[in-house]
Write a protein that holds these residues in place. Structure first.
Motif, PDB file in Angstrom:
ATOM      1  N   GLY A  18      -3.962  -5.693  -8.128  1.00 57.23           N
ATOM      2  CA  GLY A  18      -4.334  -4.732  -7.041  1.00 57.23           C
ATOM      3  C   GLY A  18      -5.559  -4.514  -6.690  1.00 57.23           C
ATOM      4  O   GLY A  18      -6.351  -5.041  -7.454  1.00 57.23           O
ATOM      5  N   ARG A  76       0.756  -1.109   0.151  1.00 56.57           N
ATOM      6  CA  ARG A  76      -0.075  -0.002   0.016  1.00 56.57           C
ATOM      7  C   ARG A  76       0.701   1.096   0.080  1.00 56.57           C
ATOM      8  O   ARG A  76       1.617   1.490   0.866  1.00 56.57           O
ATOM      9  CB  ARG A  76      -1.028  -0.149   1.280  1.00 56.57           C
ATOM     10  CG  ARG A  76      -1.897   1.138   1.231  1.00 56.57           C
ATOM     11  CD  ARG A  76      -2.935   0.642   2.470  1.00 56.57           C
ATOM     12  NE  ARG A  76      -4.151   1.667   2.285  1.00 56.57           N
ATOM     13  CZ  ARG A  76      -5.063   1.829   1.862  1.00 56.57           C
ATOM     14  NH1 ARG A  76      -5.469   0.744   0.921  1.00 56.57           N
ATOM     15  NH2 ARG A  76      -6.026   2.572   1.844  1.00 56.57           N
ATOM     16  N   HIS A  77       0.720   2.150  -1.077  1.00 49.71           N
ATOM     17  CA  HIS A  77       1.630   3.374  -1.166  1.00 49.71           C
ATOM     18  C   HIS A  77       0.795   4.376  -1.814  1.00 49.71           C
ATOM     19  O   HIS A  77      -0.207   4.025  -2.422  1.00 49.71           O
ATOM     20  CB  HIS A  77       2.733   2.817  -2.234  1.00 49.71           C
ATOM     21  CG  HIS A  77       3.660   1.965  -2.008  1.00 49.71           C
ATOM     22  ND1 HIS A  77       4.357   1.908  -0.539  1.00 49.71           N
ATOM     23  CD2 HIS A  77       3.677   0.429  -2.345  1.00 49.71           C
ATOM     24  CE1 HIS A  77       5.008   0.601  -0.586  1.00 49.71           C
ATOM     25  NE2 HIS A  77       4.715  -0.218  -1.737  1.00 49.71           N
ATOM     26  N   VAL A 122      -3.566   7.097  -2.955  1.00 50.85           N
ATOM     27  CA  VAL A 122      -2.990   5.623  -2.142  1.00 50.85           C
ATOM     28  C   VAL A 122      -3.894   4.503  -2.645  1.00 50.85           C
ATOM     29  O   VAL A 122      -5.187   4.334  -3.041  1.00 50.85           O
ATOM     30  CB  VAL A 122      -3.484   5.753  -0.818  1.00 50.85           C
ATOM     31  CG1 VAL A 122      -3.025   4.424  -0.002  1.00 50.85           C
ATOM     32  CG2 VAL A 122      -2.607   6.762   0.022  1.00 50.85           C
ATOM     33  N   ARG A 123      -3.132   3.485  -3.191  1.00 50.66           N
ATOM     34  CA  ARG A 123      -3.582   2.305  -3.654  1.00 50.66           C
ATOM     35  C   ARG A 123      -2.715   0.895  -3.113  1.00 50.66           C
ATOM     36  O   ARG A 123      -1.591   1.241  -2.627  1.00 50.66           O
ATOM     37  CB  ARG A 123      -3.502   2.294  -5.444  1.00 50.66           C
ATOM     38  CG  ARG A 123      -4.360   3.188  -5.821  1.00 50.66           C
ATOM     39  CD  ARG A 123      -5.731   2.942  -5.581  1.00 50.66           C
ATOM     40  NE  ARG A 123      -6.703   3.871  -6.566  1.00 50.66           N
ATOM     41  CZ  ARG A 123      -7.051   4.995  -6.235  1.00 50.66           C
ATOM     42  NH1 ARG A 123      -6.760   5.377  -4.814  1.00 50.66           N
ATOM     43  NH2 ARG A 123      -8.127   5.683  -6.840  1.00 50.66           N
ATOM     44  N   GLU A 124      -3.301  -0.214  -3.280  1.00 52.55           N
ATOM     45  CA  GLU A 124      -2.636  -1.325  -2.653  1.00 52.55           C
ATOM     46  C   GLU A 124      -2.284  -2.112  -4.186  1.00 52.55           C
ATOM     47  O   GLU A 124      -3.260  -2.492  -4.557  1.00 52.55           O
ATOM     48  CB  GLU A 124      -3.258  -2.139  -1.763  1.00 52.55           C
ATOM     49  CG  GLU A 124      -2.392  -3.336  -1.231  1.00 52.55           C
ATOM     50  CD  GLU A 124      -3.302  -3.955   0.138  1.00 52.55           C
ATOM     51  OE1 GLU A 124      -2.624  -4.919   0.471  1.00 52.55           O
ATOM     52  OE2 GLU A 124      -4.439  -3.584   0.010  1.00 52.55           O
TER      53      GLU A 124
END
Length: 269
Positions: A196, A158-159, A175-177
């Motif tokens: 993702g 997650r970034h 923010v997405r994983e």
């Protein structure tokens, strides 16, 4: 002939495959023909009434799909297979319904999604391909695949992916994983499988462009964490061409996404 009313509204879930070459993307828009438009026109012919498809997301112009998910509601009485086969009679050769299933009315193809799998295909042959020219990006120079794998590993998790989105992306949060990035070689073809929970506009294509630059030795693998930290789009790689990208699958609930084994210690090609 259109199916007869059976008196009860039902929601039908479609899994759609399409070659995006001649389309302006999935979503209906004023500046070109869209895949959504083509499927809705086929539904009108089959059902005798217009419907609006609700999809799991969208794809850009030139991007393909093997597993786009979309739903519509109707009171027309047809068995599931008849929805699939009937629609396919009205669709052009570059769009096909792979599955049609009745689902609960409260099912939402976007909000109920547990994740997506995108595949980007590179052609590593020194000679461009004619048959697959609309489905891959040809890279004629050797790639350091181990460096690409190392760079990809920094993206998993997650970034904040600000550096990996289009300048006109309208997402409220960046923010997405990412669950996994697998790099798999099959002869002259190299698959970059990205799974993702959700993606920003052009995110996968910018990731691919950045990893290709790593593979070409234009940037070190360790540059990727800096991109995530500082969030500057201008410092990330180029946006890979759309025709190499394909939405492979959208999965829900207890479904397990298809897996492609990661080949470690890949040689340079």
């Amino acid at each position: 002939m259109p199916a007869r009313l059976d008196g009860s509204e039902k929601q039908v879930r479609l899994v759609i495959e399409y070659d995006g070459t001649r389309y302006a993307g999935w979503q209906v828009q004023p500046n070109g023909i869209a895949v959504q438009q083509v499927v809705e026109e086929a539904l009108l012919s089959l059902l005798g009434h217009s419907v609006r498809l609700v999809s799991s997301g969208r794809t850009d112009a030139g991007v393909h799909a093997f597993g786009m998910v979309a739903c519509f509601r109707t009171s027309r009485g047809l068995p599931e297979q008849a929805f699939r086969d009937g629609l396919n009679r009205y669709l052009p050769e570059d769009v096909v319904i792979r599955q049609a299933n009745i689902v609960p009315l409260d099912f939402h193809p976007r909000f109920d999604s547990q994740g997506k799998w995108y595949r980007y295909t590179l052609n590593l042959s020194p000679v461009r391909t004619a048959i697959n020219r609309h489905a891959c990006w040809t890279i004629k120079k050797p790639l350091d695949l181990q460096a690409m794998e190392k760079a990809a590993s920094f993206l998993v998790g997650r970034h904040d992916f600000t550096a990996f989105r289009a300048s006109n992306c309208s997402a409220k949060t960046t923010v997405r994983e990412i669950f996994s990035i697998d790099i798999v070689q099959d002869g002259p073809l190299l698959y970059l499988d990205v799974r993702g929970g959700g993606f920003l506009k052009f995110m996968v294509r910018i990731i691919v462009g950045t990893l290709v630059e790593v593979g070409l030795g234009k940037r070190p693998s360790e540059n990727v964490p800096l991109l995530l930290k500082h969030g500057s789009r201008v410092n990330a790689g180029k946006t890979a061409p759309p025709h190499g990208l394909c939405l492979m699958e959208v999965w829900y609930g207890d479904q397990t996404p298809c897996t492609v084994p990661l080949k470690n210690n890949l040689p340079k090609v």
